[in-house]
Write a protein that holds these residues in place. Structure first.
Motif, PDB file in Angstrom:
ATOM      1  N   ARG A  65       0.832  -1.196   0.000  1.00 26.52           N
ATOM      2  CA  ARG A  65       0.000   0.000   0.000  1.00 26.52           C
ATOM      3  C   ARG A  65       0.864   1.244   0.000  1.00 26.52           C
ATOM      4  NH1 ARG A  65      -3.274  -0.884   5.277  1.00 26.52           N
ATOM      5  NH2 ARG A  65      -3.340   1.399   5.104  1.00 26.52           N
ATOM      6  N   ARG A  66       0.260   2.364  -0.365  1.00 27.10           N
ATOM      7  CA  ARG A  66       0.940   3.661  -0.308  1.00 27.10           C
ATOM      8  C   ARG A  66       0.589   4.342   1.015  1.00 27.10           C
ATOM      9  NH1 ARG A  66       2.959   5.018  -5.352  1.00 27.10           N
ATOM     10  NH2 ARG A  66       2.099   3.773  -7.065  1.00 27.10           N
ATOM     11  N   HIS A  67       1.594   4.964   1.613  1.00 29.64           N
ATOM     12  CA  HIS A  67       1.411   5.617   2.895  1.00 29.64           C
ATOM     13  C   HIS A  67       1.920   7.055   2.792  1.00 29.64           C
ATOM     14  CE1 HIS A  67       0.821   1.624   4.840  1.00 29.64           C
ATOM     15  NE2 HIS A  67       1.720   1.232   3.954  1.00 29.64           N
ATOM     16  N   ALA A  68       1.206   7.981   3.379  1.00 25.42           N
ATOM     17  CA  ALA A  68       1.661   9.367   3.476  1.00 25.42           C
ATOM     18  C   ALA A  68       2.496   9.496   4.735  1.00 25.42           C
ATOM     19  CB  ALA A  68       0.477  10.308   3.513  1.00 25.42           C
ATOM     20  N   VAL A  69       3.758   9.842   4.563  1.00 25.11           N
ATOM     21  CA  VAL A  69       4.692   9.905   5.693  1.00 25.11           C
ATOM     22  C   VAL A  69       5.438  11.233   5.634  1.00 25.11           C
ATOM     23  CG1 VAL A  69       6.689   8.842   6.803  1.00 25.11           C
ATOM     24  CG2 VAL A  69       4.976   7.392   5.724  1.00 25.11           C
ATOM     25  N   GLY A  70       4.990  12.204   6.417  1.00 28.36           N
ATOM     26  CA  GLY A  70       5.720  13.452   6.583  1.00 28.36           C
ATOM     27  C   GLY A  70       6.041  14.190   5.304  1.00 28.36           C
ATOM     28  N   GLY A  71       5.091  14.296   4.392  1.00 30.66           N
ATOM     29  CA  GLY A  71       5.323  15.003   3.142  1.00 30.66           C
ATOM     30  C   GLY A  71       5.807  14.119   2.015  1.00 30.66           C
ATOM     31  N   PHE A  72       6.092  12.873   2.312  1.00 28.80           N
ATOM     32  CA  PHE A  72       6.517  11.905   1.309  1.00 28.80           C
ATOM     33  C   PHE A  72       5.412  10.877   1.100  1.00 28.80           C
ATOM     34  CE2 PHE A  72      10.321  13.376   3.493  1.00 28.80           C
ATOM     35  CZ  PHE A  72      11.174  13.689   2.456  1.00 28.80           C
ATOM     36  N   THR A  73       5.432  10.258  -0.076  1.00 29.49           N
ATOM     37  CA  THR A  73       4.611   9.080  -0.322  1.00 29.49           C
ATOM     38  C   THR A  73       5.515   7.863  -0.260  1.00 29.49           C
ATOM     39  OG1 THR A  73       3.090  10.308  -1.737  1.00 29.49           O
ATOM     40  CG2 THR A  73       3.075   7.912  -1.937  1.00 29.49           C
ATOM     41  N   VAL A  74       5.149   6.899   0.567  1.00 33.09           N
ATOM     42  CA  VAL A  74       5.973   5.707   0.776  1.00 33.09           C
ATOM     43  C   VAL A  74       5.172   4.476   0.376  1.00 33.09           C
ATOM     44  CG1 VAL A  74       7.145   4.273   2.481  1.00 33.09           C
ATOM     45  CG2 VAL A  74       7.286   6.769   2.631  1.00 33.09           C
ATOM     46  N   GLN A  75       5.787   3.653  -0.456  1.00 32.40           N
ATOM     47  CA  GLN A  75       5.200   2.361  -0.801  1.00 32.40           C
ATOM     48  C   GLN A  75       6.109   1.274  -0.256  1.00 32.40           C
ATOM     49  OE1 GLN A  75       4.637   1.614  -4.966  1.00 32.40           O
ATOM     50  NE2 GLN A  75       3.355  -0.167  -4.631  1.00 32.40           N
ATOM     51  N   ALA A  76       5.540   0.317   0.456  1.00 29.95           N
ATOM     52  CA  ALA A  76       6.295  -0.773   1.060  1.00 29.95           C
ATOM     53  C   ALA A  76       6.023  -2.080   0.321  1.00 29.95           C
ATOM     54  CB  ALA A  76       5.916  -0.928   2.530  1.00 29.95           C
ATOM     55  N   ARG A  77       7.080  -2.836   0.084  1.00 29.05           N
ATOM     56  CA  ARG A  77       6.956  -4.186  -0.481  1.00 29.05           C
ATOM     57  C   ARG A  77       7.822  -5.132   0.330  1.00 29.05           C
ATOM     58  NH1 ARG A  77       4.985  -5.146  -5.812  1.00 29.05           N
ATOM     59  NH2 ARG A  77       3.629  -3.425  -6.384  1.00 29.05           N
ATOM     60  N   GLU A  78       7.325  -6.323   0.581  1.00 28.56           N
ATOM     61  CA  GLU A  78       8.132  -7.312   1.293  1.00 28.56           C
ATOM     62  C   GLU A  78       9.167  -7.908   0.342  1.00 28.56           C
ATOM     63  OE1 GLU A  78       7.687 -11.073   4.387  1.00 28.56           O
ATOM     64  OE2 GLU A  78       5.893 -10.175   3.473  1.00 28.56           O
ATOM     65  N   ILE A  79      10.404  -7.991   0.809  1.00 23.77           N
ATOM     66  CA  ILE A  79      11.473  -8.590   0.022  1.00 23.77           C
ATOM     67  C   ILE A  79      12.175  -9.653   0.866  1.00 23.77           C
ATOM     68  CG2 ILE A  79      11.817  -6.580  -1.458  1.00 23.77           C
ATOM     69  CD1 ILE A  79      14.217  -5.805   0.252  1.00 23.77           C
ATOM     70  N   PRO A  80      12.795 -10.644   0.224  1.00 27.69           N
ATOM     71  CA  PRO A  80      13.396 -11.731   0.993  1.00 27.69           C
ATOM     72  C   PRO A  80      14.681 -11.300   1.703  1.00 27.69           C
ATOM     73  CG  PRO A  80      13.810 -12.027  -1.360  1.00 27.69           C
ATOM     74  CD  PRO A  80      12.865 -10.884  -1.235  1.00 27.69           C
ATOM     75  N   HIS A  81      14.764 -11.662   2.985  1.00 25.50           N
ATOM     76  CA  HIS A  81      15.954 -11.443   3.793  1.00 25.50           C
ATOM     77  C   HIS A  81      15.833 -12.356   5.001  1.00 25.50           C
ATOM     78  CE1 HIS A  81      19.357  -9.657   5.744  1.00 25.50           C
ATOM     79  NE2 HIS A  81      18.636  -9.097   6.698  1.00 25.50           N
ATOM     80  N   LYS A  82      16.892 -12.979   5.379  1.00 19.82           N
ATOM     81  CA  LYS A  82      16.843 -14.010   6.410  1.00 19.82           C
ATOM     82  C   LYS A  82      16.580 -13.413   7.793  1.00 19.82           C
ATOM     83  CE  LYS A  82      19.459 -18.049   7.937  1.00 19.82           C
ATOM     84  NZ  LYS A  82      20.694 -18.848   7.692  1.00 19.82           N
ATOM     85  N   GLY A  83      15.654 -14.034   8.533  1.00 19.76           N
ATOM     86  CA  GLY A  83      15.540 -13.726   9.944  1.00 19.76           C
ATOM     87  C   GLY A  83      14.574 -12.634  10.307  1.00 19.76           C
ATOM     88  N   GLY A  84      13.399 -12.611   9.707  1.00 18.37           N
ATOM     89  CA  GLY A  84      12.398 -11.622  10.080  1.00 18.37           C
ATOM     90  C   GLY A  84      11.860 -10.870   8.878  1.00 18.37           C
ATOM     91  N   ARG A  85      10.646 -10.400   9.009  1.00 21.07           N
ATOM     92  CA  ARG A  85       9.999  -9.723   7.891  1.00 21.07           C
ATOM     93  C   ARG A  85      10.762  -8.457   7.524  1.00 21.07           C
ATOM     94  NH1 ARG A  85       3.665  -7.874   7.090  1.00 21.07           N
ATOM     95  NH2 ARG A  85       3.585  -8.535   4.904  1.00 21.07           N
ATOM     96  N   THR A  86      11.017  -8.285   6.226  1.00 23.06           N
ATOM     97  CA  THR A  86      11.834  -7.179   5.727  1.00 23.06           C
ATOM     98  C   THR A  86      11.106  -6.476   4.594  1.00 23.06           C
ATOM     99  OG1 THR A  86      13.874  -8.333   6.327  1.00 23.06           O
ATOM    100  CG2 THR A  86      14.053  -6.578   4.686  1.00 23.06           C
TER     101      THR A  86
END
Length: 281
Positions: free
Chosen positions: A137-158
């Motif tokens: 999803r897209r998030h409004a963060v302090g004047g910025f638009t932030v989109q988060a995607r999960e990517i693979p990395h060992k040892g916890g959600r990243t």
């Protein structure tokens, strides 16, 4: 946007004469909006977070800290952030939504509370708010638009992040293990959908460069990517520039110089990140 690279190492700090030019702090990038030199968005809270206080010239921090994941090298600067641990500070700290539904503050307390540390996150001075972000999803963060995607990395959600001020776009993937999804076309990992979407057309791709191609077979299982993968991802996704980031702690100044020289004629411009480096967009 202005990017201030305050910490560019991964895993643990690097100390000694052979690490002076590129620096030894762990992951932290401070982002300023428009022509304002005061950052309002901080990407990760490694030991480089201490350096953000100097950027603020004595003023308390007002803004957001966005964590890619919860490994130590992305958190250890948090209780030493003078501009944030300040009666006048107003800080929102956001981290990836957890698979078990745990709230942000309780997850942070697992590593920042007695007997592991003298205080808890809630004991930081100033007005602190702790929350989570959902992927996709897209998030409004302090004047910025932030989109988060999960990517693979060992040892916890990243999460990797795509950040825009409406004019420029940063793609930020400091810890990324693309080989966990397959070898890809060059045996450095898959150019998978989440990574390509984050980097698509970005002005700057800040990416994990912990490994060299010769190290991938033996060490990719630790959860990281090769510098050459970052270049290949930029070409695949149409990103305009690559910043190599999250250098392994024993990668010396000389070795990082050699890496930069080897990739000097890559299809896109490549910068080897150094502490105190600045990029203007």
């Amino acid at each position: 946007m202005r990017l201030n690279f305050c910490g560019t190492r991964g895993s643990t700090q690097a100390v000694g004469a052979e690490f002076l030019r590129y620096g030894g702090h762990t992951s932290c990038v401070a982002v300023s909006l428009g022509g304002d030199v005061a950052p309002t968005l901080i990407l990760d809270a490694g030991t480089g977070l201490r350096e953000v206080t100097a950027l603020l010239a004595g003023r308390p921090f007002t803004g957001t800290i966005l964590l890619s994941h919860l490994h130590w090298d992305h958190l250890h600067g948090l209780p030493f952030f003078g501009a944030g641990d300040n009666d006048g500070a107003s800080v929102t700290l956001l981290l990836p939504e957890q698979d078990d539904g745990a709230c942000a503050e309780s997850v942070l307390e697992r590593g920042m509370s007695p007997p592991h540390f003298p205080i808890r996150p809630r004991d930081l001075r100033g007005a602190w708010t702790f929350g989570t972000l959902a992927a996709g999803r897209r998030h409004a963060v302090g004047g910025f638009t932030v989109q988060a995607r999960e990517i693979p990395h060992k040892g916890g959600r990243t999460f990797g992040y795509r950040i825009s001020d409406g004019k420029s776009v940063i793609a930020y993937m400091p810890d990324h293990c693309p080989t966990s999804l397959g070898p890809g076309p060059d045996c450095l990992g898959e150019y998978h959908a989440a990574a390509v979407a984050l980097a698509a057309g970005a002005d700057v791709l800040v990416h994990d460069a912990s490994l060299l191609p010769a190290e991938v077979a033996a060490e990719a299982s630790f959860g990281h990517a090769a510098a050459d993968y970052a270049v290949g991802l930029a070409v695949t996704a149409g990103a305009r520039r690559v910043v190599l980031f999250h250098h392994r702690p024993n990668r010396t100044d000389t070795e990082l110089d050699e890496l930069g020289s080897r990739l000097a004629h890559a299809p896109v411009p490549v910068t080897v990140a150094a502490d105190k480096g600045i990029i203007e967009l």
